[in-house]
Motif scaffolding. Structure first.
Motif, short mmCIF file in Angstrom:
data_model
loop_
_atom_site.label_atom_id
_atom_site.label_comp_id
_atom_site.label_asym_id
_atom_site.label_seq_id
_atom_site.Cartn_x
_atom_site.Cartn_y
_atom_site.Cartn_z
N ILE A 60 1.43 6.24 10.82
CA ILE A 60 2.60 5.51 11.51
C ILE A 60 2.09 3.96 12.08
CG2 ILE A 60 4.00 5.48 13.49
CD1 ILE A 60 4.44 8.36 13.14
N ARG A 61 0.94 4.22 12.52
CA ARG A 61 0.07 3.20 13.11
C ARG A 61 -0.02 2.05 11.95
NH1 ARG A 61 -4.88 4.46 12.53
NH2 ARG A 61 -5.51 2.93 11.04
N LYS A 62 -0.37 2.25 10.97
CA LYS A 62 -0.61 1.45 9.70
C LYS A 62 0.72 0.76 9.45
CE LYS A 62 -4.00 3.56 7.20
NZ LYS A 62 -4.04 5.15 7.77
N CYS A 63 1.77 1.36 9.62
CA CYS A 63 3.18 0.87 9.25
C CYS A 63 3.76 -0.24 10.35
CB CYS A 63 4.26 1.85 9.00
SG CYS A 63 3.93 2.63 7.30
N LEU A 64 3.31 0.20 11.90
CA LEU A 64 3.57 -0.66 12.60
C LEU A 64 2.82 -1.94 12.64
CD1 LEU A 64 3.60 2.22 15.58
CD2 LEU A 64 5.87 0.79 14.79
N VAL A 65 1.58 -1.97 12.47
CA VAL A 65 1.10 -3.00 12.26
C VAL A 65 1.43 -3.85 11.21
CG1 VAL A 65 -1.49 -4.07 11.81
CG2 VAL A 65 -1.17 -2.08 13.41
N ALA A 66 2.04 -3.42 9.84
CA ALA A 66 2.38 -4.18 8.83
C ALA A 66 3.58 -4.85 9.46
CB ALA A 66 2.76 -3.29 7.89
N LEU A 67 4.25 -4.41 10.34
CA LEU A 67 5.56 -5.19 10.85
C LEU A 67 5.47 -6.00 12.15
CD1 LEU A 67 8.22 -2.15 10.68
CD2 LEU A 67 7.91 -4.27 9.05
N ALA A 75 -1.82 -6.09 17.50
CA ALA A 75 -1.97 -5.55 16.19
C ALA A 75 -3.27 -5.39 15.93
CB ALA A 75 -1.18 -6.29 15.14
N ASP A 76 -4.12 -6.39 15.87
CA ASP A 76 -5.40 -6.23 15.43
C ASP A 76 -6.16 -5.15 16.55
OD1 ASP A 76 -5.49 -8.42 13.70
OD2 ASP A 76 -6.06 -9.99 15.25
N ALA A 77 -6.09 -5.07 17.65
CA ALA A 77 -6.42 -4.01 18.57
C ALA A 77 -6.20 -2.51 18.03
CB ALA A 77 -5.97 -4.14 19.95
N PHE A 78 -4.89 -2.44 17.74
CA PHE A 78 -4.31 -1.24 17.20
C PHE A 78 -5.45 -0.73 15.98
CE2 PHE A 78 -0.03 0.65 18.14
CZ PHE A 78 0.07 0.22 19.27
N GLU A 79 -5.98 -1.77 15.16
CA GLU A 79 -6.49 -1.18 14.04
C GLU A 79 -8.27 -1.08 14.23
OE1 GLU A 79 -4.76 -0.97 10.36
OE2 GLU A 79 -4.61 0.00 12.30
N ARG A 80 -8.41 -1.46 15.46
CA ARG A 80 -10.07 -1.38 15.86
C ARG A 80 -10.57 0.07 16.00
NH1 ARG A 80 -12.19 -6.34 17.62
NH2 ARG A 80 -11.08 -7.95 16.33
N ARG A 81 -11.40 0.50 15.55
CA ARG A 81 -12.04 1.69 15.36
C ARG A 81 -13.35 1.91 16.26
NH1 ARG A 81 -9.82 5.76 12.50
NH2 ARG A 81 -8.30 4.97 10.62
N GLY A 93 -5.07 2.22 18.11
CA GLY A 93 -3.64 2.34 18.01
C GLY A 93 -3.17 3.78 17.99
N ASN A 94 -3.93 4.78 17.43
CA ASN A 94 -3.73 6.25 17.46
C ASN A 94 -3.76 6.73 18.77
OD1 ASN A 94 -3.74 6.08 14.54
ND2 ASN A 94 -5.37 7.29 14.21
N LEU A 95 -4.59 6.25 19.60
CA LEU A 95 -4.94 6.80 21.00
C LEU A 95 -3.51 6.02 21.77
CD1 LEU A 95 -8.56 6.05 21.42
CD2 LEU A 95 -7.51 8.26 21.26
N ILE A 96 -3.16 4.88 21.87
CA ILE A 96 -1.83 4.29 22.45
C ILE A 96 -0.80 4.90 21.96
CG2 ILE A 96 -0.69 2.07 22.57
CD1 ILE A 96 -3.26 0.60 22.32
N ALA A 112 9.07 3.97 18.90
CA ALA A 112 9.74 2.80 19.33
C ALA A 112 9.31 1.94 20.23
CB ALA A 112 11.13 3.45 19.41
N GLU A 113 8.66 2.56 21.16
CA GLU A 113 8.14 1.68 22.35
C GLU A 113 6.86 1.01 21.74
OE1 GLU A 113 7.52 0.17 25.96
OE2 GLU A 113 9.35 1.06 25.27
N ALA A 114 6.13 1.39 21.07
CA ALA A 114 4.75 1.10 20.32
C ALA A 114 5.44 -0.21 19.67
CB ALA A 114 4.13 1.75 19.56
N ALA A 115 6.53 0.06 18.84
CA ALA A 115 7.12 -1.24 18.05
C ALA A 115 7.64 -2.33 18.83
CB ALA A 115 8.33 -0.62 17.09
N ARG A 116 8.10 -1.98 20.04
CA ARG A 116 8.59 -3.06 20.85
C ARG A 116 7.53 -3.78 21.53
NH1 ARG A 116 8.97 -4.38 26.10
NH2 ARG A 116 7.93 -2.57 26.63
#
Length: 291
Positions: A60-67, A75-81, A93-96, A112-116
């Motif tokens: 789900i995280r990967k797809c949100l970042v793609a959009l 979006a960069d922060a979502f992918e930081r490990r 992003g998984n934690l958020i 949906a809130e993450a997407a917003r």
């Protein structure tokens, strides 16, 4: 067709592959929806699943970042490990996402809130809101858990436990209304069919009047689809009640076509990185099918 006259597109599958499809489809789609597998039980997703009793969130995280916007710092922060300590291996992003799901009390609402927050140009929906385990029937017996299934060969069929897991109503609605349904690319059994195996999704695809496209992987995956050609992929989809109108493939990258009655478009689909599909070339091919 969306109000702007652009097609309504639904992408179904798993993380990396469906993220590429969403990046491609956002170039020509009006309303865009990703329906994403939540059966992963490895890595950060698997650990959070055990700890917080939440579905796998990585795809789900990967797809949100793609959009999200390409220059989005969030979006960069979502992918930081994290690399050290107790948080090592977890993507922020998984934690958020886990926090938003807890705060809203609802998986679909939290996503949906993450997407917003990300300014996503489209919607991402879990294939199901229930905790599910992927199960595969192989020539040598039954294998359970996505990580274990990914390491199996001679897979005949996959299913989910519990078998009565259902998709969100909005996912079924979007599939029914789609002008184009794009399945894949991605690991055939552990990503693509892990999403389709949710009760009601294959039926919704079969009932939809939209064009059903399968984007085949660039090469077989060892051992999951060792020895597979495009025809074997189409046959496996049909065995799971998914019939497609057309297949997109790039045989120059190592995937033979075989003999199938389904229309196959063999096109250059990679860019500088020949290991993955190019969103630009995939967008051109997918929009061309609609034209």
């Amino acid at each position: 067709m969306s109000p702007a006259g652009r097609p309504s597109v639904v992408a179904i599958g798993g993380g990396h592959g469906t993220a590429v499809t969403l990046k491609a489809a956002r170039r020509y789609a009006g309303r865009l929806t990703g329906v994403v597998s939540v059966a992963d039980d490895g890595g950060s997703s698997g650990r959070l699943r055990e700890l917080l009793n939440v579905v796998a969130l990585g795809d789900i995280r990967k797809c949100l970042v793609a959009l999200a916007d390409e220059d989005s710092a969030l979006a960069d922060a979502f992918e930081r490990r994290y690399e050290e300590g107790e948080m090592a291996g977890h993507a922020l992003g998984n934690l958020i996402l886990a926090g938003l799901i807890d705060a809203t009390g609802d998986l679909v609402g939290g996503v949906a809130e993450a997407a917003r927050l990300l300014g996503a140009r489209g919607d991402v929906l879990p294939a199901t809101s229930e905790l599910v385990v992927l199960k595969a029937e192989c020539d040598h017996g039954t294998v359970a858990g996505q990580v274990a299934v990914k390491g199996a060969a001679d897979i005949q069929r996959v299913s989910l436990v519990p078998g009565d897991a259902q998709p969100p109503p909005l996912a079924v609605e979007r599939i029914a209304e789609a002008d184009q349904i794009v399945i894949g690319p991605g690991s055939l059994f552990t990503s693509v069919l892990a999403a389709v195996a949710v009760g009601g999704i294959a039926e919704a695809v079969a009932s939809s009047k939209g064009q059903v496209v399968y984007v085949c992987n660039l090469r077989p995956e060892i051992p999951e689809t060792e020895g597979f050609d495009v025809t074997d992929h189409v046959t496996a989809l049909a065995r799971h009640d998914v019939l497609v109108d057309v297949v997109l493939c790039d045989s120059i990258r190592g995937m033979n076509i075989g003999m199938t009655d389904v229309m196959v478009r063999d096109l250059p689909l990679t860019g500088e990185n020949v290991l993955v599909h190019s969103p630009a070339k995939l967008a051109q091919a997918l929009s061309g099918l609609l034209a």
